[in-house]
Design an enzyme around this catalytic site. Structure first.
Site, mmCIF file in Angstrom:
data_model
loop_
_atom_site.group_PDB
_atom_site.id
_atom_site.type_symbol
_atom_site.label_atom_id
_atom_site.label_comp_id
_atom_site.label_asym_id
_atom_site.label_seq_id
_atom_site.Cartn_x
_atom_site.Cartn_y
_atom_site.Cartn_z
ATOM 1 N N GLY A 99 0.821 -1.216 0.000
ATOM 2 C CA GLY A 99 0.000 0.000 0.000
ATOM 3 C C GLY A 99 0.852 1.262 0.000
ATOM 4 N N SER A 120 -1.484 -10.375 -3.428
ATOM 5 C CA SER A 120 -0.152 -9.805 -3.705
ATOM 6 C C SER A 120 0.986 -10.795 -3.484
ATOM 7 C CB SER A 120 0.098 -8.591 -2.811
ATOM 8 O OG SER A 120 -0.826 -7.598 -3.082
ATOM 9 N N HIS A 124 -0.930 16.969 3.032
ATOM 10 C CA HIS A 124 -2.121 17.584 3.634
ATOM 11 C C HIS A 124 -1.759 18.995 4.106
ATOM 12 C CE1 HIS A 124 -4.062 13.814 3.380
ATOM 13 N NE2 HIS A 124 -4.264 13.535 4.648
ATOM 14 N N CYS A 153 -3.680 11.041 9.967
ATOM 15 C CA CYS A 153 -2.651 11.877 9.335
ATOM 16 C C CYS A 153 -2.817 13.378 9.636
ATOM 17 C CB CYS A 153 -2.629 11.640 7.826
ATOM 18 S SG CYS A 153 -4.239 11.328 7.119
HETATM 19 N N1 LIG Z 1 -2.745 7.167 3.400
HETATM 20 C C1 LIG Z 1 -2.598 7.891 4.508
HETATM 21 O O1 LIG Z 1 -2.288 9.110 4.465
HETATM 22 C C2 LIG Z 1 -2.792 7.267 5.844
HETATM 23 C C3 LIG Z 1 -2.444 8.014 6.973
HETATM 24 C C4 LIG Z 1 -2.619 7.458 8.227
HETATM 25 C C5 LIG Z 1 -3.119 6.193 8.324
HETATM 26 N N2 LIG Z 1 -3.449 5.486 7.206
HETATM 27 C C6 LIG Z 1 -3.989 4.139 7.381
HETATM 28 O O2 LIG Z 1 -3.079 3.170 6.872
HETATM 29 C C7 LIG Z 1 -3.789 2.080 6.334
HETATM 30 C C8 LIG Z 1 -3.361 1.799 4.906
HETATM 31 O O3 LIG Z 1 -3.501 2.950 4.115
HETATM 32 P P1 LIG Z 1 -2.890 3.046 2.640
HETATM 33 O O4 LIG Z 1 -3.115 4.448 2.250
HETATM 34 O O5 LIG Z 1 -1.526 2.471 2.565
HETATM 35 O O6 LIG Z 1 -3.911 2.077 1.824
HETATM 36 P P2 LIG Z 1 -3.691 1.275 0.470
HETATM 37 O O7 LIG Z 1 -2.735 1.975 -0.416
HETATM 38 O O8 LIG Z 1 -5.056 1.005 -0.028
HETATM 39 O O9 LIG Z 1 -3.005 -0.119 0.932
HETATM 40 C C9 LIG Z 1 -3.674 -1.087 1.688
HETATM 41 C C10 LIG Z 1 -2.718 -2.210 2.063
HETATM 42 O O10 LIG Z 1 -3.406 -3.130 2.902
HETATM 43 C C11 LIG Z 1 -3.247 -4.446 2.363
HETATM 44 N N3 LIG Z 1 -4.391 -5.293 2.669
HETATM 45 C C12 LIG Z 1 -5.682 -5.074 2.377
HETATM 46 N N4 LIG Z 1 -6.435 -6.114 2.805
HETATM 47 C C13 LIG Z 1 -5.594 -7.002 3.371
HETATM 48 C C14 LIG Z 1 -5.751 -8.270 3.990
HETATM 49 N N5 LIG Z 1 -6.949 -8.835 4.121
HETATM 50 N N6 LIG Z 1 -4.649 -8.899 4.480
HETATM 51 C C15 LIG Z 1 -3.434 -8.340 4.351
HETATM 52 N N7 LIG Z 1 -3.206 -7.144 3.768
HETATM 53 C C16 LIG Z 1 -4.284 -6.485 3.287
HETATM 54 C C17 LIG Z 1 -3.132 -4.213 0.869
HETATM 55 O O11 LIG Z 1 -2.578 -5.350 0.258
HETATM 56 P P3 LIG Z 1 -2.914 -5.714 -1.289
HETATM 57 O O12 LIG Z 1 -2.077 -4.800 -2.117
HETATM 58 O O13 LIG Z 1 -2.494 -7.138 -1.369
HETATM 59 O O14 LIG Z 1 -4.389 -5.504 -1.462
HETATM 60 C C18 LIG Z 1 -2.193 -3.008 0.862
HETATM 61 O O15 LIG Z 1 -0.880 -3.420 1.099
HETATM 62 C C19 LIG Z 1 -5.269 2.422 6.529
HETATM 63 O O16 LIG Z 1 -5.702 1.874 7.744
HETATM 64 C C20 LIG Z 1 -5.276 3.907 6.631
HETATM 65 O O17 LIG Z 1 -6.371 4.405 7.350
HETATM 66 C C21 LIG Z 1 -3.273 5.981 5.963
#
Ligand SMILES: NC(=O)c1ccc[n+]([C@@H]2O[C@H](COP(=O)([O-])OP(=O)(O)OC[C@H]3O[C@@H](n4cnc5c(N)ncnc54)[C@H](OP(=O)(O)O)[C@@H]3O)[C@@H](O)[C@H]2O)c1
Length: 340
Positions: free
Chosen positions: A12, A40, A242, A130
């Site tokens: 991700g 993946s 942000h 964030c």
């Molecule tokens: N983006 C931000 O600015 C931010 C800031 C703070 C917190 N967060 C938090 O961080 C988390 C991830 O955000 P992101 O932006 O990186 O999202 P993302 O780009 O959509 O990535 C999601 C990740 O989770 C994995 N995943 C999904 N379902 C899964 C499962 N059942 N088992 C194992 N792995 C799984 C995905 O793997 P696959 O590729 O295999 O689907 C991918 O590696 C969220 O909880 C979000 O709220 C994000």
């Protein structure tokens, strides 16, 4: 001797940044494993100058792992966080799932590293949202000097805050508009390309959104429960970074000049505040950086002791991956020391 670290959600946006930051900061690792969903499994992903093969979380044996950095969403954290923690692995979680659990410390190392000691209750440490992370980095040094009464914040949040799907949607909609195709939306509730959307996460009964509530509740938990805060969270067509317009009301006087001096010295803060064309930071300039940038510091004359400012940071870094790695660094320095 180094640590064995598992990245859950390694494919991700946040997971990839975690790998990059572990390598950049030379976190002492013996082994790093990249975990994601079954879809993946076998994919290759970079870690410094190495390549890791992604493994499926559901088949992975956590024996020997010291720390799990999780960023795979709240449902994965809910299911897997406690199981992994029960195996003696310290879980540093990026989702919203554990943030308000009283037995889970919610940590921004520049602000409340001392609260880290509470991690032993569940073996889980939470990262804030964030938008909260960059806000409290900027507020803490001012609060220490002039005690904050009330904060009004409006956010301008990039689409990467909604993960890979959010970034893809902005890209596809922008292209569709240029080539005269139909604009399709899946992730966001309205068109995000060339638009802004005053709605992030679900609506609550009082008309605010969960994202706005998170900023209130998390600021109180991390910084001070006495601080009153009201937020309006807005998604904007920016890929990464942000921004926040912040109005702060203090108990005691604080000049803009003094605030600038305090923030210049404060950990994690970088003040860019020249009162001239371009003398401030915009999101494109913060991408890939560690700092929380503060610009446009000025007096708010509408309250007794008020200041306004503009706060910008890379949401994938200070807002997520960097903060998680900083927590891991504090953890190993204070509690998980391994002798050389
Ligand atoms: N983006 C931000 O600015 C931010 C800031 C703070 C917190 N967060 C938090 O961080 C988390 C991830 O955000 P992101 O932006 O990186 O999202 P993302 O780009 O959509 O990535 C999601 C990740 O989770 C994995 N995943 C999904 N379902 C899964 C499962 N059942 N088992 C194992 N792995 C799984 C995905 O793997 P696959 O590729 O295999 O689907 C991918 O590696 C969220 O909880 C979000 O709220 C994000």
């Amino acid at each position: 001797m180094g640590y064995n670290v598992a990245i859950v959600g390694a494919t991700g946006q946040v997971g990839r940044e975690m790998l990059a930051i572990l390598a950049e900061r030379e976190f002492p690792v013996d082994k790093v494993v990249a975990l994601a969903s079954r879809a993946s499994q076998g994919k290759e992903i970079s870690f410094g100058d190495k390549t890791l093969k992604v493994q499926a979380l559901e088949n992975f044996d956590f024996k020997g792992i010291d720390i799990a950095l999780m960023s795979a969403g709240a449902s994965v954290s809910k299911l897997w966080g406690p199981k992994i923690a029960a195996l003696g692995v310290v879980v540093i979680d990026n989702s919203s799932f554990f943030r308000m659990d009283k037995d889970v410390p919610l940590i921004v190392p520049e602000v409340n590293a001392s609260a880290l000691s509470g991690y032993t209750k569940r073996n889980i440490i939470a990262n804030p949202n964030c938008s909260t992370a960059q806000l409290v980095v900027a507020l803490k040094p001012l609060h220490d000097v002039a005690k904050i009464k009330r904060v009004v914040v409006s956010t301008y949040q990039s689409v990467s805050g909604a993960g890979t799907q959010g970034m893809d949607e902005l890209f596809k909609q922008t292209r569709a508009i240029f080539v005269n195709d139909a604009v399709e939306k899946e992730k966001f509730t309205k068109q995000i390309a060339f638009n802004v959307i005053p709605h992030i996460d679900v609506f609550l009964e009082d008309g605010s959104t969960k994202e706005e509530w998170k900023m209130v509740a998390e600021t109180k938990k991390i910084l001070d429960p006495a601080i009153e805060l009201v937020a309006t969270c807005v998604r904007v067509p920016v890929f990464v970074g942000h921004s926040e317009s912040v109005n702060v009301e203090f108990e005691t006087p604080l000049t803009d000049k003094r605030a600038r001096e305090i923030l210049r010295e404060a950990p994690g803060c970088l003040v860019i505040d020249k009162r001239e064309d371009g003398g401030y930071v915009t999101p494109v300039e913060c991408v890939g950086d560690y700092a929380t940038y503060i610009s446009r510091i000025r007096v708010d004359p509408t309250v007794k002791h008020g200041l306004s400012m503009w706060v910008v940071s890379d949401n994938l870094r200070k807002g997520a991956a960097l903060n998680a790695v900083q927590i891991a660094e504090s953890l190993i320095n204070r509690y998980l020391k391994k002798s050389a």
